[in-house]
Design a protein around this motif. Structure first.
Motif, PDB file in Angstrom:
ATOM      1  N   ALA A   8      46.351  35.001  53.175  1.00  0.00           N
ATOM      2  CA  ALA A   8      46.978  33.786  53.704  1.00  0.00           C
ATOM      3  C   ALA A   8      45.955  32.691  53.960  1.00  0.00           C
ATOM      4  O   ALA A   8      46.290  31.492  53.913  1.00  0.00           O
ATOM      5  N   HIS A   9      44.719  33.084  54.222  1.00  0.00           N
ATOM      6  CA  HIS A   9      43.652  32.121  54.476  1.00  0.00           C
ATOM      7  C   HIS A   9      42.845  31.812  53.214  1.00  0.00           C
ATOM      8  O   HIS A   9      41.830  31.107  53.291  1.00  0.00           O
ATOM      9  N   GLY A  10      43.273  32.339  52.069  1.00  0.00           N
ATOM     10  CA  GLY A  10      42.573  32.056  50.813  1.00  0.00           C
ATOM     11  C   GLY A  10      41.230  32.742  50.699  1.00  0.00           C
ATOM     12  O   GLY A  10      40.308  32.216  50.055  1.00  0.00           O
ATOM     13  N   ILE A  11      41.093  33.920  51.310  1.00  0.00           N
ATOM     14  CA  ILE A  11      39.827  34.659  51.315  1.00  0.00           C
ATOM     15  C   ILE A  11      39.989  35.933  50.488  1.00  0.00           C
ATOM     16  O   ILE A  11      40.938  36.701  50.698  1.00  0.00           O
ATOM     17  N   GLU A  12      39.055  36.179  49.579  1.00  0.00           N
ATOM     18  CA  GLU A  12      39.080  37.366  48.726  1.00  0.00           C
ATOM     19  C   GLU A  12      38.162  38.452  49.284  1.00  0.00           C
ATOM     20  O   GLU A  12      37.264  38.180  50.088  1.00  0.00           O
ATOM     21  N   VAL A  13      38.392  39.675  48.820  1.00  0.00           N
ATOM     22  CA  VAL A  13      37.560  40.818  49.193  1.00  0.00           C
ATOM     23  C   VAL A  13      36.837  41.298  47.936  1.00  0.00           C
ATOM     24  O   VAL A  13      37.479  41.640  46.936  1.00  0.00           O
ATOM     25  N   ALA A  14      35.515  41.325  47.972  1.00  0.00           N
ATOM     26  CA  ALA A  14      34.739  41.745  46.814  1.00  0.00           C
ATOM     27  C   ALA A  14      34.979  43.220  46.507  1.00  0.00           C
ATOM     28  O   ALA A  14      35.289  44.018  47.394  1.00  0.00           O
ATOM     29  N   PHE A  15      34.810  43.584  45.242  1.00  0.00           N
ATOM     30  CA  PHE A  15      34.907  44.978  44.815  1.00  0.00           C
ATOM     31  C   PHE A  15      33.825  45.239  43.789  1.00  0.00           C
ATOM     32  O   PHE A  15      33.321  44.315  43.138  1.00  0.00           O
ATOM     33  N   ASP A  16      33.425  46.478  43.634  1.00  0.00           N
ATOM     34  CA  ASP A  16      32.401  46.844  42.673  1.00  0.00           C
ATOM     35  C   ASP A  16      32.863  46.484  41.261  1.00  0.00           C
ATOM     36  O   ASP A  16      33.973  46.850  40.843  1.00  0.00           O
ATOM     37  N   GLY A  17      32.007  45.779  40.531  1.00  0.00           N
ATOM     38  CA  GLY A  17      32.363  45.361  39.181  1.00  0.00           C
ATOM     39  C   GLY A  17      32.945  43.966  39.106  1.00  0.00           C
ATOM     40  O   GLY A  17      33.146  43.442  37.991  1.00  0.00           O
ATOM     41  N   MET A  18      33.177  43.336  40.223  1.00  0.00           N
ATOM     42  CA  MET A  18      33.713  41.965  40.242  1.00  0.00           C
ATOM     43  C   MET A  18      32.720  41.011  39.583  1.00  0.00           C
ATOM     44  O   MET A  18      31.520  41.121  39.793  1.00  0.00           O
ATOM     45  N   GLU A  19      33.210  40.079  38.762  1.00  0.00           N
ATOM     46  CA  GLU A  19      32.338  39.098  38.122  1.00  0.00           C
ATOM     47  C   GLU A  19      32.748  37.694  38.516  1.00  0.00           C
ATOM     48  O   GLU A  19      33.943  37.388  38.603  1.00  0.00           O
ATOM     49  N   VAL A  20      31.764  36.858  38.774  1.00  0.00           N
ATOM     50  CA  VAL A  20      31.992  35.468  39.143  1.00  0.00           C
ATOM     51  C   VAL A  20      31.179  34.594  38.210  1.00  0.00           C
ATOM     52  O   VAL A  20      29.955  34.780  38.081  1.00  0.00           O
ATOM     53  N   GLY A  21      31.808  33.664  37.539  1.00  0.00           N
ATOM     54  CA  GLY A  21      31.105  32.717  36.683  1.00  0.00           C
ATOM     55  C   GLY A  21      30.653  31.512  37.487  1.00  0.00           C
ATOM     56  O   GLY A  21      31.339  31.059  38.392  1.00  0.00           O
ATOM     57  N   LEU A  22      29.484  30.992  37.140  1.00  0.00           N
ATOM     58  CA  LEU A  22      28.933  29.867  37.873  1.00  0.00           C
ATOM     59  C   LEU A  22      28.502  28.780  36.889  1.00  0.00           C
ATOM     60  O   LEU A  22      27.652  29.005  36.052  1.00  0.00           O
TER      61      LEU A  22
END
Length: 305
Positions: free
Chosen positions: A291-305
């Motif tokens: 509801a607050h727009g916050i994610e929870v990281a998990f092993d293997g998660m990828e983020v492009g920058l």
């Protein structure tokens, strides 16, 4: 630039080997909806072949096995880990260095003078490694200067001194110094995008909010849901802030702080303790984060920058 989450848990992993809290027991028994997690670490790359390892957790061998990009076959013995950067000297962030001892060239190791001091004295990993691959240390400044990473062109970092505590073995445990714990500001000059990484965070200052507000994505301390979480579970006499972690809930907590950021900032929690109820994917706590727009990281998660 790619950011890959190798491990998203706090020290001990999830489930923790000796813990029978409701989360750990539920994951082992298959009675909760949750994912196993290794201990906190990320990797950063521009090329996809050579990577900056940020923190070397005790689970590093498992994390390498689960990440083929860290195992390029350019030689009979090879590694995609070009350098290691340490955020602090906590055992769950540095013990994995010992597993890299078979490297055939000195290991580039970036850390603040305070962290390098603790690792040469109180927990003398660098002295131990001097009998194996050896390390090539680079001191990280905390005065806002940009640091280039050896062997990784295109990867630049800035450090931010944070309010937290050095490890229990450090002689400065009760008297923290700037540089004992840092946040990492990443900049991709090709796209202009920025990310901020801080797995250990005891306080969010106005200055830190300003830094995070200029980022495209942040990965920050998600260790505990409540200040007294470990005490209520009967697992420790220490509260969250006693251990250098700002809890998510409650007045002044991480959720309240992250709500101050622009909606354009992608907000991700990492370094999650095995007792944290938000690990349960259909929990009320996870719904609050969503509801607050916050994610929870998990092993293997990828983020492009």
């Amino acid at each position: 630039m790619r950011i890959r989450v190798l491990g998203s848990s706090a020290g001990g992993g999830f489930p923790q080997w000796n813990c029978n809290c409701s989360n750990c027991k539920g994951l082992r028994n298959g009675t909760i909806k949750a994912q196993a997690r290794t201990q906190s670490s990320i990797a950063i790359s521009v090329t996809g072949q050579d990577w900056l390892l940020v923190n070397a957790s005790p689970d590093i061998l498992k994390q390498i096995a689960q990440t083929p990009d860290l195992q390029p076959a350019r030689a009979v013995r090879d590694s995609g880990i070009a350098a290691v950067l340490l955020m602090d000297a906590q055992i769950d962030h540095v013990t994995g260095l010992l597993m890299l001892r078979e490297r055939q060239t000195p290991l580039p190791l970036l850390a603040t003078p305070e962290v390098l001091s603790d690792l040469s004295d109180g927990f003398p990993i660098t002295r131990i490694l001097s009998h194996y691959c050896t390390v090539a240390p680079t001191e990280l400044p905390i005065d806002g200067r940009t640091t280039d990473i050896p062997g990784l062109p295109g990867v630049q970092v800035q450090t931010v001194a944070l309010s937290s505590k050095p490890p229990p073995y450090s002689p400065f445990r009760g008297n923290p110094r700037p540089g004992d714990n840092i946040g990492l500001l990443l900049h991709n000059p090709a796209t202009g995008a920025k990310a901020f990484y801080a797995p250990g965070l005891a306080a969010v200052t106005p200055e830190l909010l300003e830094i995070m507000g200029r980022c495209d994505v942040i990965l920050v301390d998600g260790t505990f849901w409540t200040h007294d979480e470990m005490q209520r579970e009967g697992l420790s006499k220490k509260a969250a802030l006693d251990m250098g972690h700002l809890p998510q809930s409650g007045p002044g907590g991480m959720i309240e702080q992250l709500d101050k950021l622009p909606k354009s900032v992608r907000k991700i929690l990492i370094h999650i303790n095995n007792t944290n109820p938000m690990l349960v994917e259909d929990s009320d706590e996870r719904a609050v984060l969503t509801a607050h727009g916050i994610e929870v990281a998990f092993d293997g998660m990828e983020v492009g920058l």
